[in-house]
Design a protein around this motif. Structure first.
Motif, PDB file in Angstrom:
ATOM      1  N   ALA A  35       0.925  -1.222  -0.051  1.00 19.70           N
ATOM      2  CA  ALA A  35      -0.132   0.026   0.012  1.00 19.70           C
ATOM      3  C   ALA A  35       0.919   1.559   0.023  1.00 19.70           C
ATOM      4  N   ASN A  36       2.051   1.116   0.830  1.00 19.81           N
ATOM      5  CA  ASN A  36       2.796   2.312   0.654  1.00 19.81           C
ATOM      6  C   ASN A  36       3.817   2.140  -0.515  1.00 19.81           C
ATOM      7  N   ASP A  37       4.398   0.982  -0.969  1.00 20.62           N
ATOM      8  CA  ASP A  37       5.466   1.239  -1.841  1.00 20.62           C
ATOM      9  C   ASP A  37       4.946   1.354  -3.415  1.00 20.62           C
ATOM     10  N   VAL A  38       3.738   0.725  -3.651  1.00 22.12           N
ATOM     11  CA  VAL A  38       3.042   0.897  -5.002  1.00 22.12           C
ATOM     12  C   VAL A  38       3.003   2.336  -5.126  1.00 22.12           C
ATOM     13  N   HIS A  39       2.499   3.068  -4.241  1.00 25.02           N
ATOM     14  CA  HIS A  39       1.986   4.662  -4.194  1.00 25.02           C
ATOM     15  C   HIS A  39       3.260   5.368  -4.011  1.00 25.02           C
ATOM     16  N   SER A  40       4.541   4.931  -4.139  1.00 25.14           N
ATOM     17  CA  SER A  40       5.474   5.693  -3.976  1.00 25.14           C
ATOM     18  C   SER A  40       5.510   6.969  -4.908  1.00 25.14           C
ATOM     19  N   LEU A  41       6.218   8.394  -4.814  1.00 19.09           N
ATOM     20  CA  LEU A  41       6.138   9.179  -5.591  1.00 19.09           C
ATOM     21  C   LEU A  41       7.261   8.741  -7.069  1.00 19.09           C
ATOM     22  N   GLY A  42       7.950   7.965  -6.672  1.00 16.16           N
ATOM     23  CA  GLY A  42       8.795   7.361  -8.011  1.00 16.16           C
ATOM     24  C   GLY A  42       7.850   6.741  -8.768  1.00 16.16           C
ATOM     25  N   ASN A  43       7.125   5.621  -8.430  1.00 13.75           N
ATOM     26  CA  ASN A  43       6.347   4.980  -9.144  1.00 13.75           C
ATOM     27  C   ASN A  43       5.295   5.991 -10.025  1.00 13.75           C
ATOM     28  N   TYR A  44       4.637   7.002  -9.322  1.00 15.86           N
ATOM     29  CA  TYR A  44       3.927   7.661  -9.840  1.00 15.86           C
ATOM     30  C   TYR A  44       4.455   8.619 -11.151  1.00 15.86           C
ATOM     31  N   GLY A  45       5.736   8.696 -10.822  1.00 18.67           N
ATOM     32  CA  GLY A  45       6.651   9.523 -11.879  1.00 18.67           C
ATOM     33  C   GLY A  45       6.541   8.627 -13.183  1.00 18.67           C
ATOM     34  N   PHE A  46       6.889   7.118 -12.612  1.00 19.83           N
ATOM     35  CA  PHE A  46       7.226   6.475 -13.914  1.00 19.83           C
ATOM     36  C   PHE A  46       5.772   6.241 -14.735  1.00 19.83           C
ATOM     37  N   ALA A  47       4.723   5.966 -14.082  1.00 23.72           N
ATOM     38  CA  ALA A  47       3.376   5.674 -14.541  1.00 23.72           C
ATOM     39  C   ALA A  47       2.937   6.770 -15.259  1.00 23.72           C
ATOM     40  N   LEU A  48       2.933   8.053 -14.589  1.00 23.97           N
ATOM     41  CA  LEU A  48       2.452   9.230 -15.500  1.00 23.97           C
ATOM     42  C   LEU A  48       3.377   9.426 -16.623  1.00 23.97           C
ATOM     43  N   GLY A  49       4.629   9.133 -16.741  1.00 23.61           N
ATOM     44  CA  GLY A  49       5.623   9.115 -18.041  1.00 23.61           C
ATOM     45  C   GLY A  49       5.037   8.396 -19.202  1.00 23.61           C
TER      46      GLY A  49
ATOM     47  N   TYR B 118       4.603   1.383  11.789  1.00 23.14           N
ATOM     48  CA  TYR B 118       4.561   2.483  10.907  1.00 23.14           C
ATOM     49  C   TYR B 118       3.975   2.257   9.508  1.00 23.14           C
ATOM     50  N   GLU B 119       4.137   1.136   8.936  1.00 23.91           N
ATOM     51  CA  GLU B 119       3.720   0.638   7.457  1.00 23.91           C
ATOM     52  C   GLU B 119       2.196   0.524   7.821  1.00 23.91           C
ATOM     53  N   ALA B 120       1.855   0.036   8.729  1.00 22.54           N
ATOM     54  CA  ALA B 120       0.375  -0.513   9.023  1.00 22.54           C
ATOM     55  C   ALA B 120      -0.190   1.070   9.240  1.00 22.54           C
ATOM     56  N   PHE B 121       0.169   1.817   9.945  1.00 19.43           N
ATOM     57  CA  PHE B 121      -0.240   3.461   9.935  1.00 19.43           C
ATOM     58  C   PHE B 121      -0.203   4.178   8.559  1.00 19.43           C
ATOM     59  N   ALA B 122       0.994   4.055   7.928  1.00 16.04           N
ATOM     60  CA  ALA B 122       1.048   4.702   6.684  1.00 16.04           C
ATOM     61  C   ALA B 122       0.160   4.353   5.604  1.00 16.04           C
ATOM     62  N   GLY B 123       0.080   3.082   5.569  1.00 17.90           N
ATOM     63  CA  GLY B 123      -0.891   2.469   4.194  1.00 17.90           C
ATOM     64  C   GLY B 123      -1.953   3.089   4.054  1.00 17.90           C
ATOM     65  N   PRO B 124      -2.935   3.057   5.313  1.00 17.68           N
ATOM     66  CA  PRO B 124      -4.236   3.767   5.039  1.00 17.68           C
ATOM     67  C   PRO B 124      -4.054   5.243   4.596  1.00 17.68           C
ATOM     68  N   VAL B 125      -3.397   6.026   5.156  1.00 23.42           N
ATOM     69  CA  VAL B 125      -3.218   7.401   5.001  1.00 23.42           C
ATOM     70  C   VAL B 125      -2.772   7.854   3.619  1.00 23.42           C
ATOM     71  N   ILE B 126      -2.070   7.179   2.984  1.00 21.50           N
ATOM     72  CA  ILE B 126      -1.475   7.257   1.447  1.00 21.50           C
ATOM     73  C   ILE B 126      -2.763   6.913   0.598  1.00 21.50           C
TER      74      ILE B 126
ATOM     75  N   LEU C  24       2.329  12.942   1.811  1.00 18.80           N
ATOM     76  CA  LEU C  24       3.484  12.566   0.769  1.00 18.80           C
ATOM     77  C   LEU C  24       4.724  12.199   1.787  1.00 18.80           C
ATOM     78  N   LEU C  25       4.919  12.950   2.690  1.00 20.79           N
ATOM     79  CA  LEU C  25       6.085  12.763   3.456  1.00 20.79           C
ATOM     80  C   LEU C  25       5.935  11.472   4.284  1.00 20.79           C
ATOM     81  N   ILE C  26       4.846  11.220   4.857  1.00 26.63           N
ATOM     82  CA  ILE C  26       4.441   9.984   5.601  1.00 26.63           C
ATOM     83  C   ILE C  26       4.679   8.837   4.625  1.00 26.63           C
ATOM     84  N   LEU C  27       4.216   8.746   3.472  1.00 25.26           N
ATOM     85  CA  LEU C  27       4.738   7.799   2.374  1.00 25.26           C
ATOM     86  C   LEU C  27       6.114   7.552   2.116  1.00 25.26           C
ATOM     87  N   THR C  28       6.963   8.976   1.929  1.00 21.16           N
ATOM     88  CA  THR C  28       8.186   8.657   1.481  1.00 21.16           C
ATOM     89  C   THR C  28       9.075   7.963   2.589  1.00 21.16           C
TER      90      THR C  28
END
Length: 501
Positions: free
Chosen positions: A51-65, A196-204, A328-332
């Motif tokens: 839930a965290n890693d798939v939605h990383s900013l780098g992945n969004y940059g790749f997919a938007l590209g 932390y991952e369990a907390f951050a996942g739903p947030v992002i 985005l900070l929590i995600l990163t």
């Protein structure tokens, strides 16, 4: 914090009831197998990693590209990500099952194929890549933090005009602040990372779905499904398959050391369920968000966006802008912890098991990630492309060799006790602790992987370099591997430690 996480373990007392005494040169509480009873990583824990890693900013940059420059429209992007997700689901299950059975982290797992000493090579390659990216990702997150600070306190902008070793005063404050937060989390071990991952996942997830809904509303609930300079016919299908392959390659680091997390998994079923929801299903959700953001903005004003920050910057409300930046900070931080912090910790602990436990190795990793001044690495294409790119190219062959040895040569039969033995007659001692057959297979396939990565003539197959490297690594190793055995299946439960970190 518990004593086990902060003090070196007395090996003899740990195994005082066992006839087998592991070598202190190979064993400590963090490298030891985890007891089956009390393992805490369930399907939700595995899911939140993705839930965290798939939605990383780098992945969004790749997919938007893919929309911006790749010429793929809505359904093509979804298909590419779906194909990549299906491959990853298979690969991650294979890698994850190894951790669930043996209970050991990747550096120890590498001893099976490379030997008790030879395992330092794959562990350090993975660790060096991770430390560099830990610093770079922390720097990128600090840029977002700087934007948020100035939005809240415009006067802070005066701290962003000077330069010391490549960063302004505000830049240093932002970077060091995030650095300290991550070191604090890691100092409490894998259990704190799981929480932390369990907390951050739903947030992002909530944040990105809300951002997509906001974009849909702006676009009057319809989007552009066709990309600018859209590809058709054979070129389109080649791009879809190439994008799916690159999507898998992005996770080339993680599929290698997924056992660092699944060593504390409750069961194989937990891994499968967590991976299924977190990879194929979550990646389709991710793809849907990408299509909405890219297609919505393109419909509104013809603008082709290349990052999530392009959308966040247009949020008109300061309060909502700050909330988006916080998410985005929590995600990163979450992505950095799982993808770039855990691997070097285990690599360093494996290198110096007598003196470095999880906490100390985490501090050492973080300090290295700071002193390399990662913003300078990020601003140097040569370093990113040739140093980190070259090391990254080696991960495919390593994956192929480790997987072929575990699943095809040994058929999953592992003598866990001998992974911690210096005995010359041990199953993984080979020749002075190094398996020359694995080293030979790695050298041969590493040369091919580096040629694919850097020689322009091979650019046509560059999208498939990870698969080629992994497949070739597996084939070459199967040709030279010792298939005679006997291969023993021995549990490590008698020297295992509680899965509490």
């Amino acid at each position: 914090m518990s004593t086990e996480m902060t003090e070196p373990v007395d090996v003899v007392s740990t195994v005082k009831d066992s006839g087998f005494v592991p070598s202190p040169e190979l064993y400590n509480a963090d490298l030891a197998p985890t007891k089956r009873e009390g393992r805490r990583w369930n399907a939700y824990s595995i899911f939140t990693l993705w839930a965290n890693d798939v939605h990383s900013l780098g992945n969004y940059g790749f997919a938007l590209g893919l929309f911006a420059a790749g010429g793929l429209g809505g359904w093509q992007i979804l298909l590419a990500l779906g194909l990549g997700g299906a491959f990853l689901f298979l690969l991650l299950n294979l890698s994850g099952f190894m951790g669930e059975k043996t209970g050991v982290p990747f550096p120890v797992m590498s001893r099976i194929s490379f030997g008790i000493r030879g395992a330092q090579v794959p562990a350090l390659i993975r660790g060096i890549v991770a430390i560099a990216w830990f610093g770079v990702q922390t720097y990128l997150a600090s840029v977002v933090l700087r934007v948020m600070i100035v939005a809240l306190a415009p006067s802070a902008g005066t701290l962003d005009t000077n330069d010391f070793l490549g960063l302004s005063t505000l830049g240093w404050i932002s970077f060091v602040g995030l650095w300290i937060i991550q070191v604090f989390i890691v100092s409490y071990g894998m259990e704190m990372i799981r929480k932390y991952e369990a907390f951050a996942g739903p947030v992002i997830l909530i944040t990105m779905v809300a951002l997509a809904a906001w974009m849909l509303n702006k676009a009057d609930w319809s989007i552009a499904w066709t990309a600018p300079d859209a590809k058709t016919g054979g070129a389109m299908w080649a791009k879809i398959i190439g994008a799916a392959s690159l999507w898998v390659a992005i996770y080339g680091t993680f599929v290698l050391n997924f056992c660092d997390f699944t060593r504390s998994a409750k069961s194989k079923g937990s891994i499968v369920r967590g991976n299924f929801v977190g990879i194929p299903l979550n990646m389709l959700l991710f793809g849907g968000i990408v299509v909405v953001l890219a297609g919505g903005q393109f419909k509104i004003d013809g603008k082709v966006i290349t990052s999530v920050s392009d959308i966040v910057e247009t949020v008109p409300n300061t309060f909502l802008l700050v909330l988006a930046c916080l998410a985005l900070l929590i995600l990163t931080v979450a992505v950095n912890l799982m993808a770039n912090f855990v691997a070097p910790i285990y690599a360093l602990s494996n290198l110096f098991p007598k003196v470095l436990n999880f906490r100390r190795a985490g501090v050492v990793s973080a300090v290295i990630g700071l002193v390399i001044l990662p913003w300078n690495l990020y601003d140097s294409p040569a370093v990113i492309d040739y140093f980190l790119g070259g090391l990254g190219a080696l991960l495919g062959p390593l994956f192929g060799i480790v997987m072929a040895d575990y699943w095809l040569v040994r058929r999953g039969k592992i003598n866990v006790l001998d992974l911690f033995s210096m005995d010359e007659n041990g199953d993984y001692h080979y020749s002075k602790g190094v398996n020359p057959r694995a080293v030979l297979a790695f050298v041969v396939t590493a040369i091919v992987a580096l040629l694919l990565a850097f020689v322009p003539a091979f650019k046509v197959v560059a999208d498939f370099s990870w698969f080629i490297g992994a497949g070739l690594g597996a084939v070459v190793y199967l040709v030279v591997a010792d298939r005679q055995g006997p291969f023993r299946d021995v549990s490590g439960e008698e020297i295992a430690v509680a899965s509490a970190h």
